[in-house]
Design an enzyme around this catalytic site. Structure first.
Site, mmCIF file in Angstrom:
data_model
loop_
_atom_site.group_PDB
_atom_site.id
_atom_site.type_symbol
_atom_site.label_atom_id
_atom_site.label_comp_id
_atom_site.label_asym_id
_atom_site.label_seq_id
_atom_site.Cartn_x
_atom_site.Cartn_y
_atom_site.Cartn_z
ATOM 1 C CD GLU A 188 -2.919 -1.044 0.012
ATOM 2 O OE1 GLU A 188 -3.298 0.077 -0.383
ATOM 3 O OE2 GLU A 188 -3.237 -2.121 -0.549
ATOM 4 C CB SER A 468 -58.697 -18.728 34.674
ATOM 5 O OG SER A 468 -60.013 -18.657 34.223
#
Lengths: 775, 178
Positions: A188, A468
């Site tokens: 690079e 319930s």
């Protein structure tokens, strides 16, 4: 007039060169000033961002760890699946951590280093042996020392991101292998240590190299420029941006050392995508592609990472393995040519395969309802900004296997119910929560029929009448008062009550029948409304609601008679909290989704410890739990035993609301508790009862995850007595038709029954229950 | 039961050496009563005092096993927790025990140890509740040393809360069980 006009013209002609000069002069001054201001601004920008916190680190959210120990029910296949999920690599020999080797009836594992919520584990080699679907032993390799307990590193289930979904594992320069840095600099920016941010030589060399090879093998931008581009600028391509980039690179080099710039580069650069997560920096890339910490990378691996810099998607080693390998080998060749590696190293490295971990990771990162719960619990302590930028490591209680099973069942059953009940597809909704029976840890949560949809989280926010499900609290409160016993007769006869607004409320039984005087346990097991309301009114609505609160439900509930039949609304999460208390012998343990939060450095920031608080009399609690066992074995929850073994001693309760709008089931096995709700967002009827809807889902989930039968431990204050079913009096065990019932000591009947023989049975309340009395 | 207990006898020397596992060192008490999970009907007439009537229900066998044999996982974690505690890492020691609760949720020793550590941390309310929870997980009449140690924690916790009279009662219970 004409003269004067001429004079003016002359003057203007004379003045023109002078004003142009002036104009140019000012233009230069202004331009210079603007340039300097701009450079000053760039200088400020470069320094400000570089000095401060450079990156927002998203929080990492982990599931609970899989515990391994001799006797654990875990097959070899399941362990392999878990290892694959954790990105362990199958190898012929264990050379690097995060790898495993299959043997005939065992697996050799090289566990990776991991910072758990409570301690750090260094990488270690172990052998896990199996026998008949269980782990039979765990030994340390190579010595052979037996290990009683071991845990796998947990699965990463998500991140809390800032706006950009960038993730990274921060590195320091000294952690990075020198081969990686050499490869990077060679490919690079060969003059990195010489140039001042921009390299004309580099541009010329790259141009030449690219022309010669006919391909782009080198770039002209320096590493500093690349860092500037990624760190400060947008991806726009223009001349101005290129100039800005060069200027900023020069400024950066003036202020900072080369190594600092290099370190920032190694952490910043984009190296690929993992689902919606952007992989930045070599630290995360190393874990992503090789399941390794960067320090452990071999030459061929670190070179591959460098190969990705040029184009992470173009050289994606999963999608384009040949392309990636060619580029890796070209870099290796360059390294050899430049003397960075020997010919031997080069030959050995180019022969290596790509060696990457498989890419199946993202699907497990999507548990929206559970992540929502985690986020909400965290936001009580942290700002949203902290969650998305501080790199917190959050260890949760989620069990991925149970979560997936719960999702599977919801996804499978909802369309079936819609079809069977002729409901428009997409209307039936669901929520499900699974917790550990003790400790209150949430192991799974589903927030809707579309299990992966991160919208309305019904598990937390669908506040619906519970029907319930409230009844066991009524009975618990009644038993705790010691005015009632498990066998007290309660009249299941019509009852009319005045509401606070003066209206009359006349509840009905679900089967529209009247059952006359029934023993207390039967009234709950069969969920008789009239008997329950009568009992609740005697106990007192306020007392019942106070008990609900004591059992861990924080939502204030309005006190009116219909609350006794569950007209009060709760979320599935709150119902789970209530039933968690029943499951924990009436000790409240707040539901938790987080175990611990660590800082990015591994320090413990916040623990969410196990707490308990006794909420009710243990004796009354025990008896209520036994009645709920009857509710499943003989009452409304019977169909659970179509799915689960008879000896599971399940405890649970169905809940159905008016016009079948809500279908609930809450219950537990010896190891897990689960609450399931089915209903519609528009609150219209579902045509499902608690038993025909929610219970079916519950049973299917529990069949897979529930391993232990419920073991209720009789508290000291409870005694079992043989009771004559004919008259409810104490009886001898030898009598025909007597049953054993638990009583709080001192509340058992005092009278002895004259033991009746089968021949001379008289009509009794028990007979009436069996149907002798007209309803 | 004999088979199950003897199967773990090899662990005894290990225990006496490194862990205070007194709660587990007693001989298992005889199984008390025969109460079913769901109300059980008596055996047919004529089958008085039959063996079948004395059989311990399945879930009780499960709890009994938990309470009397030495579970290597619990042992390992209790050991680890003690070692961490000695090094001064009390909150780590607690985390280790909580890990144990995750694996063996109904093991009373883990809850009892948690209670002790919380008392050391001057968290008397939590300590008392943890000790009561541990007691709730011990089948009555068994594991007296652990029961005693839990009552001692409760006594200490009550004392810290200024409830002296109740604390004395709890101490007495602890003594009787010893």
């Amino acid at each position: 007039m004409a003269k004067s006009r001429k004079r003016k013209k002359k003057n203007r002609a004379k003045k023109q060169p002078h004003s142009l000069k002036k104009f140019v002069f000012w233009l230069i001054i202004i331009s210079l000033f603007s340039l300097l201001t701009w450079v000053g601004y760039l200088d400020y920008t470069v320094q400000r961002q570089f000095e401060g916190k450079r990156w927002s680190l998203p929080a990492q959210v982990y599931a609970a760890s899989q515990e391994l120990y001799a006797g654990a029910e875990l097959s070899k296949g399941v362990l392999v699946a878990q290892l694959e999920q954790l990105r362990y690599r199958k190898k012929a020999s264990l050379e690097q951590p995060a790898s495993y080797r299959l043997r005939r009836s065992s697996i050799d594992l090289y566990l990776r280093d991991f910072q758990f919520g409570d301690k750090y584990r260094t990488a270690q080699k172990v052998r896990v042996s199996f026998s008949g679907g269980h782990i039979s032993s765990i030994i340390k390799l190579p010595i052979g020392q037996s290990l009683p307990l071991l845990r796998l590193d947990p699965v990463l289930i998500g991140n809390f991101y800032p706006k950009q979904r960038e993730d990274r594992v921060l590195l320091q320069l000294n952690q990075v292998p020198s081969s990686l840095i050499q490869a990077l600099i060679l490919t690079e920016d060969r003059d990195f240590y010489e140039h001042s941010g921009v390299s004309p030589k580099g541009i010329a060399r790259a141009l030449w190299a690219n022309l010669r090879s006919g391909k782009i093998v080198q770039g002209g931008s320096t590493l500093t420029q690349q860092l500037v581009k990624n760190f400060y600028l947008s991806s726009e391509r223009s001349l101005v941006r290129k100039i800005t980039e060069a200027l900023m690179a020069l400024i950066l080099e003036v202020h900072y050392e080369k190594d600092e710039i290099l370190e920032a580069y190694l952490n910043e650069i984009y190296l690929g995508q993992d689902g919606r997560r952007a992989v930045h920096g070599f630290g995360l890339a190393s874990e992503q592609y090789f399941s390794q910490k960067i320090e452990k990378l071999s030459l061929h691996q670190s070179t591959l990472l460098v190969a990705l810099v040029r184009g992470p998607s173009y050289y994606n080693p999963v999608k384009h393995p040949k392309r990636a390998k060619d580029r890796r080998n070209r870099i290796l060749k360059l390294m050899q040519e430049q003397g960075a590696i020997s010919a031997k190293e080069y030959q050995s490295a180019i022969k290596k395969p790509l060696d990457i971990t498989g890419s199946k990771q993202s699907p497990d990162r999507l548990f929206p309802a559970f992540m929502d719960l985690v986020r909400r619990q965290l936001l009580q302590e942290y700002k949203n900004e902290d969650l998305t930028s501080e790199g917190l490591r959050i260890f949760t209680t989620l069990d991925p296997a149970i979560q997936k099973e719960t999702e599977r069942v919801v996804k499978r059953r909802i369309p079936q119910f819609e079809k069977a009940k002729k409901l428009t597809a997409g209307l039936l909704q669901s929520a499900a929560i699974v917790t550990r029976r003790e400790g209150g840890e949430v192991v799974a949560m589903v927030g809707g029929a579309r299990v992966k949809y991160a919208g309305f989280n019904r598990a937390l926010d669908a506040v619906r009448p519970v029907g319930s499900l409230i009844k066991p609290v009524v009975y618990l409160r009644a038993l705790a008062s010691k005015k009632y016993t498990v066998n007290t007769l309660i009249d299941d006869a019509p009852i009319s009550l005045k509401n606070s607004d003066g209206s009359i409320w006349s509840p009905k039984n679900y089967d529209k029948k009247l059952h006359g005087e029934v023993p207390l346990h039967t009234a709950l097991a069969h969920s008789y409304n009239l008997a329950s309301v009568r009992l609740g009114m005697d106990v007192g609505v306020d007392n019942v609601l106070e008990m609900v609160k004591k059992m861990g439900v924080r939502r204030p509930l309005k006190s009116f008679p219909s609350a006794l039949l569950g007209a009060s609304a709760l979320s599935p999460f709150e119902v789970a909290q209530l039933y968690q208390t029943f499951a924990g012998d009436c000790f409240v343990t707040p539901l938790r989704s987080i175990q611990v939060v660590l800082s990015s450095q591994g320090e413990s920031l916040q623990r969410y410890p196990l707490t308990v608080r006794q909420a009710a009399d243990p004796a009354a609690c025990y008896i209520t739990n036994t009645i709920m066992q009857e509710a499943v074995s003989e009452g409304t929850g019977r169909s659970a035993y179509r799915w689960l073994a008879d000896d599971m001693n399940l405890v649970g309760k169905t809940g159905t609301t008016n016009d079948l709008r809500d279908s609930w089931f809450a219950g537990y096995t010896g190891d897990y508790l689960s609450v399931v709700w089915l209903g519609r967002d528009d609150n219209k009827p579902t045509r499902l009862t608690g038993a025909s809807g929610a219970l079916q889902l519950w049973s299917e989930v529990m069949r897979t995850i529930g391993r232990q039968p419920v073991g209720l431990i009789k508290p000291e204050g409870v005694e079992y007595f043989w009771i004559d079913s004919e008259n409810g009096l104490l009886a001898d065990e030898s009598c025909f038709g007597v049953k054993q019932f638990p009583f709080i000591k001192g509340t058992e009947p005092s009278q002895l029954s004259s033991c009746s023989s089968p021949g001379n049975r008289v009509k009794s309340w028990f007979g009436r229950v069996l149907g002798d009395q007209p309803h | 039961m004999i088979y199950r207990t003897t199967g773990y006898l090899f662990l005894l020397p290990l225990l006496s050496g490194c862990v205070d596992l007194s709660p587990y060192q007693q001989i298992p008490a005889p199984v008390e009563g025969n109460y079913p999970s769901v109300y059980r009907q008596s055996a047919p007439a004529g089958n008085v005092n039959s063996q079948a009537a004395k059989v311990t229900p399945h879930h009780e066998v499960y709890e009994e096993k938990r309470a009397t044999v030495i579970d290597p996982v619990v042992l390992a974690l209790v050991n680890e927790s003690k070692a961490t505690e000695q090094r001064g890492g009390i909150s780590s020691a607690i985390s280790t025990l909580e890990r144990g609760v995750r694996i063996r949720p109904r093991d009373p020793l883990l809850w009892g140890r948690l209670a002790k550590l919380r008392l050391q941390q001057d968290k008397p309310v939590l300590a008392e509740n943890l000790a009561r929870k541990s007691l709730a997980l011990i089948k009555s009449g068994t594991n007296r040393p652990l029961q005693s140690s839990n009552w001692l924690v409760i006594a200490g916790a009550l004392k810290q809360q200024g409830k002296i009279k109740e604390a004395n009662l709890a101490s007495q219970k602890a003594k009787i069980l010893k």
